[in-house]
Design an enzyme around this catalytic site. Structure first.
Site, PDB file in Angstrom:
ATOM      1  N   PHE A   1       6.468  -0.769  -6.280  1.00  0.00           N
ATOM      2  CA  PHE A   1       6.707   0.370  -6.618  1.00  0.00           C
ATOM      3  C   PHE A   1       6.012   1.211  -7.433  1.00  0.00           C
ATOM      4  O   PHE A   1       5.353   0.756  -8.375  1.00  0.00           O
ATOM      5  CB  PHE A   1       8.148   0.251  -7.447  1.00  0.00           C
ATOM      6  CG  PHE A   1       8.748   1.452  -7.462  1.00  0.00           C
ATOM      7  CD1 PHE A   1       9.532   2.492  -6.647  1.00  0.00           C
ATOM      8  CD2 PHE A   1       8.729   2.319  -8.733  1.00  0.00           C
ATOM      9  CE1 PHE A   1      10.203   3.427  -6.713  1.00  0.00           C
ATOM     10  CE2 PHE A   1       9.491   3.578  -8.873  1.00  0.00           C
ATOM     11  CZ  PHE A   1      10.059   3.997  -7.861  1.00  0.00           C
TER      12      PHE A   1
ATOM     13  N   GLU B   1       4.074  13.827   4.613  1.00  0.00           N
ATOM     14  CA  GLU B   1       5.224  12.755   3.615  1.00  0.00           C
ATOM     15  C   GLU B   1       4.432  12.212   2.355  1.00  0.00           C
ATOM     16  O   GLU B   1       3.241  11.734   2.471  1.00  0.00           O
ATOM     17  CB  GLU B   1       5.631  11.846   4.646  1.00  0.00           C
ATOM     18  CG  GLU B   1       6.701  10.818   4.079  1.00  0.00           C
ATOM     19  CD  GLU B   1       8.006  11.477   3.405  1.00  0.00           C
ATOM     20  OE1 GLU B   1       7.823  12.172   2.260  1.00  0.00           O
ATOM     21  OE2 GLU B   1       9.043  11.445   3.869  1.00  0.00           O
ATOM     22  N   ASP B   2       4.985  11.989   1.479  1.00  0.00           N
ATOM     23  CA  ASP B   2       4.529  11.140   0.424  1.00  0.00           C
ATOM     24  C   ASP B   2       4.286   9.810   0.743  1.00  0.00           C
ATOM     25  O   ASP B   2       3.117   9.142   0.408  1.00  0.00           O
ATOM     26  CB  ASP B   2       5.298  11.234  -0.922  1.00  0.00           C
ATOM     27  CG  ASP B   2       6.670  10.851  -0.868  1.00  0.00           C
ATOM     28  OD1 ASP B   2       7.359  10.302   0.184  1.00  0.00           O
ATOM     29  OD2 ASP B   2       7.233  10.805  -1.776  1.00  0.00           O
TER      30      ASP B   2
ATOM     31  N   ARG C   1       6.393  12.611 -11.817  1.00  0.00           N
ATOM     32  CA  ARG C   1       5.648  13.124 -10.579  1.00  0.00           C
ATOM     33  C   ARG C   1       4.339  13.993 -10.998  1.00  0.00           C
ATOM     34  O   ARG C   1       3.749  14.266 -10.306  1.00  0.00           O
ATOM     35  CB  ARG C   1       6.821  14.163 -10.091  1.00  0.00           C
ATOM     36  CG  ARG C   1       7.864  13.654  -9.334  1.00  0.00           C
ATOM     37  CD  ARG C   1       8.642  14.726  -8.650  1.00  0.00           C
ATOM     38  NE  ARG C   1      10.158  14.452  -8.258  1.00  0.00           N
ATOM     39  CZ  ARG C   1      10.392  13.586  -7.273  1.00  0.00           C
ATOM     40  NH1 ARG C   1       9.518  13.231  -6.205  1.00  0.00           N
ATOM     41  NH2 ARG C   1      11.547  13.236  -6.950  1.00  0.00           N
TER      42      ARG C   1
ATOM     43  N   ASP D   1       7.765   3.851   3.492  1.00  0.00           N
ATOM     44  CA  ASP D   1       8.049   2.405   3.042  1.00  0.00           C
ATOM     45  C   ASP D   1       8.629   1.635   4.244  1.00  0.00           C
ATOM     46  O   ASP D   1       7.984   0.894   5.027  1.00  0.00           O
ATOM     47  CB  ASP D   1       9.234   2.819   1.956  1.00  0.00           C
ATOM     48  CG  ASP D   1       9.415   1.157   1.149  1.00  0.00           C
ATOM     49  OD1 ASP D   1       8.572   0.297   1.079  1.00  0.00           O
ATOM     50  OD2 ASP D   1      10.567   1.356   0.539  1.00  0.00           O
TER      51      ASP D   1
HETATM   52  P1  5GP Z   1      11.547   4.770   3.764  1.00  0.00           P
HETATM   53  O1  5GP Z   1      12.758   5.335   4.394  1.00  0.00           O
HETATM   54  O2  5GP Z   1      10.439   4.743   4.268  1.00  0.00           O
HETATM   55  O3  5GP Z   1      12.013   3.378   3.338  1.00  0.00           O
HETATM   56  O4  5GP Z   1      11.346   5.341   2.449  1.00  0.00           O
HETATM   57  C1  5GP Z   1      10.952   6.518   2.157  1.00  0.00           C
HETATM   58  C2  5GP Z   1      11.148   7.166   0.866  1.00  0.00           C
HETATM   59  O5  5GP Z   1      11.392   6.105  -0.471  1.00  0.00           O
HETATM   60  C3  5GP Z   1       9.927   7.966   0.021  1.00  0.00           C
HETATM   61  O6  5GP Z   1       9.929   9.232   0.666  1.00  0.00           O
HETATM   62  C4  5GP Z   1      10.211   7.704  -1.321  1.00  0.00           C
HETATM   63  O7  5GP Z   1      11.080   8.845  -1.734  1.00  0.00           O
HETATM   64  C5  5GP Z   1      10.832   6.432  -1.466  1.00  0.00           C
HETATM   65  N1  5GP Z   1       9.925   5.511  -1.776  1.00  0.00           N
HETATM   66  C6  5GP Z   1       9.505   4.270  -1.106  1.00  0.00           C
HETATM   67  N2  5GP Z   1       8.715   3.546  -1.807  1.00  0.00           N
HETATM   68  C7  5GP Z   1       8.526   4.138  -2.944  1.00  0.00           C
HETATM   69  C8  5GP Z   1       7.721   3.931  -4.255  1.00  0.00           C
HETATM   70  O8  5GP Z   1       6.966   2.833  -4.185  1.00  0.00           O
HETATM   71  N3  5GP Z   1       7.762   4.780  -5.296  1.00  0.00           N
HETATM   72  C9  5GP Z   1       8.468   5.809  -5.186  1.00  0.00           C
HETATM   73  N4  5GP Z   1       8.381   6.611  -6.293  1.00  0.00           N
HETATM   74  N5  5GP Z   1       9.228   6.079  -4.242  1.00  0.00           N
HETATM   75  C10 5GP Z   1       9.245   5.386  -3.207  1.00  0.00           C
END
Ligand code: 5GP
Length: 188
Positions: A165, A112-113, A178, A116
């Site tokens: 962010f 996963e990237d 990206r 959050d």
């Molecule tokens: P979560 O469900 O953990 O809150 O969110 C995960 C997803 O939110 C990640 O896969 C990504 O797509 C997006 N995301 C969360 N933080 C960031 C950030 O700082 N930058 C970007 N570009 N995407 C984020």
């Protein structure tokens, strides 16, 4: 022999749509941590023939770099998470698309990237769990520990970052950004 002359980046600040971003993690640092994670996986999962499940789109660069340093026998597949129609605004209910492999009894590594709040990952773990894998490990390029809302055992983390962010190295702002090899943080 003369030492290598490193040019300072001309792209320390970038503009994407209405926002400015400044470089915060350079390519070399990212690569160092990605190799460390690959080595940990090579050590821990030797003999387990894992399937790496790369979560598109954000993890495409991390996945490519990570896999170049995985030396154990393995398979790789790509999945996408799509919000169910009508509830996209909640951002939490996601459908897993593209998983065609039989993962019964297999060792899975989710690639996963960024984690959050962790809600996306929790949902993915639940969905994959119904398909009877032997075990599921998480490898995340980035984690924002202060934002985590759920308990997750994220075994492989390249970098923990603060609550800002970010874009670059696979991550986007409104579809853009990206392609950068470095990671950039939004300037308020
Ligand atoms: P979560 O469900 O953990 O809150 O969110 C995960 C997803 O939110 C990640 O896969 C990504 O797509 C997006 N995301 C969360 N933080 C960031 C950030 O700082 N930058 C970007 N570009 N995407 C984020």
């Amino acid at each position: 022999m003369q030492p290598t002359f490193y040019k300072l980046s001309v792209m320390d600040t970038i503009q994407i749509k209405d926002k400015q971003f400044t470089v915060s993690i350079k390519e070399q640092e990212i690569q160092k941590e990605v190799i460390r994670v690959a080595n940990e996986i090579n050590r821990d999962l030797a003999g387990q023939n894992p399937i790496f499940l790369s979560v598109l789109n954000g993890s495409f660069m991390f996945t490519a770099d990570l896999m170049k340093h995985i030396t154990i026998p393995c398979e790789i597949s790509f999945i996408k998470l799509a919000s169910y129609q009508g509830v996209a605004s909640t951002g939490t209910i996601k459908e897993v698309m593209g998983l065609n492999e039989d993962i019964t009894g297999r060792t899975i590594v989710i690639v996963e990237d960024i984690v959050d709040t962790g809600l996306t990952m929790q949902r993915l773990l639940e969905t994959l769990g119904t398909r009877s894998p032997k075990e599921i490990h998480i490898a995340s390029l980035l984690v924002k520990p202060e934002k985590l809302k759920v308990e997750l055992d994220i075994k492989y983390v390249a970098m923990n970052i603060p609550n800002d962010f970010i874009v670059g190295y696979g991550l986007d702002y409104d579809g853009y950004g990206r392609n950068y090899p470095d990671i950039y943080t939004v300037i308020d």
